[in-house]
Scaffold this active site. Structure first.
Site, PDB file in Angstrom:
ATOM      1  N   ARG A 160       0.901  -1.166   0.000  1.00 29.80           N
ATOM      2  CA  ARG A 160       0.000   0.000   0.000  1.00 29.80           C
ATOM      3  C   ARG A 160       0.929   1.203   0.000  1.00 29.80           C
ATOM      4  O   ARG A 160       1.582   1.490   0.989  1.00 29.80           O
ATOM      5  CB  ARG A 160      -0.909  -0.001   1.224  1.00 29.80           C
ATOM      6  N   PRO A 161       1.028   1.929  -1.110  1.00 27.92           N
ATOM      7  CA  PRO A 161       2.145   2.834  -1.380  1.00 27.92           C
ATOM      8  C   PRO A 161       2.138   4.169  -0.624  1.00 27.92           C
ATOM      9  O   PRO A 161       2.121   5.240  -1.227  1.00 27.92           O
ATOM     10  CB  PRO A 161       2.037   3.051  -2.884  1.00 27.92           C
ATOM     11  N   CYS A 162       2.232   4.112   0.689  1.00 30.29           N
ATOM     12  CA  CYS A 162       2.285   5.347   1.477  1.00 30.29           C
ATOM     13  C   CYS A 162       3.568   6.129   1.190  1.00 30.29           C
ATOM     14  O   CYS A 162       3.633   7.331   1.461  1.00 30.29           O
ATOM     15  CB  CYS A 162       2.124   5.058   2.961  1.00 30.29           C
ATOM     16  N   HIS A 163       4.569   5.469   0.605  1.00 27.12           N
ATOM     17  CA  HIS A 163       5.807   6.184   0.224  1.00 27.12           C
ATOM     18  C   HIS A 163       5.546   7.221  -0.859  1.00 27.12           C
ATOM     19  O   HIS A 163       6.360   8.113  -1.053  1.00 27.12           O
ATOM     20  CB  HIS A 163       6.892   5.188  -0.218  1.00 27.12           C
TER      21      HIS A 163
END
Length: 161
Positions: A122-125
């Protein structure tokens, strides 16, 4: 039944956790760890394959069964984070706007992003400061920089000796 394993990645060992049931594995957590186990649990084969493709530059989206954790607010934030496409970044304010949260809730949005249990997947970056600055990442800013460079959001930095 809750299971976990560790796998190697270009960013160090990843601890994977999930729930194994009749329908297969539901991935509940991906985080960085210092501990590395000798063998990978076979239930995580598909997760490991997809992460390997992602780090190898051939996968832009994950197709995994993800566990449903978090508060309703966190889940709304995480859905907005998951919608940020590969190769793009957005600000915390843009995530707040996407879920209809008022500007005074940006810190709460940031806290929800920071509580994301599925790093990389889940691309919180992909969430950055309003000015584009790399801020806050549970895996550390160097890992965030690596992931954004891998996805083409940031240019690779050249180091001269």
């Amino acid at each position: 039944m809750s299971i976990n394993t560790t796998i190697d990645s270009p960013l160090g060992a990843l601890l994977l956790a999930g729930e194994e049931g009749a329908g297969g594995l539901r991935l509940t957590s991906v985080r960085f760890t210092q501990v590395r186990r000798a063998a990978t649990h076979p239930a995580f084969t598909e997760v490991e394959r997809q992460l390997g493709e992602y780090f190898g530059g051939t996968r832009q989206e994950f197709d995994l069964d993800l566990g449903d954790t978090g508060t309703p607010f966190q889940r709304r934030v995480w859905e907005a984070v998951a919608a940020v496409p590969y190769g793009k970044s957005v600000s915390y304010g843009e995530i707040a706007a996407a879920i209809g949260a008022p500007r005074d809730r940006i810190r709460a949005v940031g806290a929800a992003i920071g509580a994301n249990p599925l790093l990389v997947v889940r691309p919180c970056h992909r969430v950055v400061g309003a000015d584009g600055a790399l801020t806050g990442y549970a895996g550390g800013l160097e890992r965030k920089r690596f992931l954004l460079t891998l996805e083409g959001v940031l240019q690779q930095q050249l180091v001269f000796a």
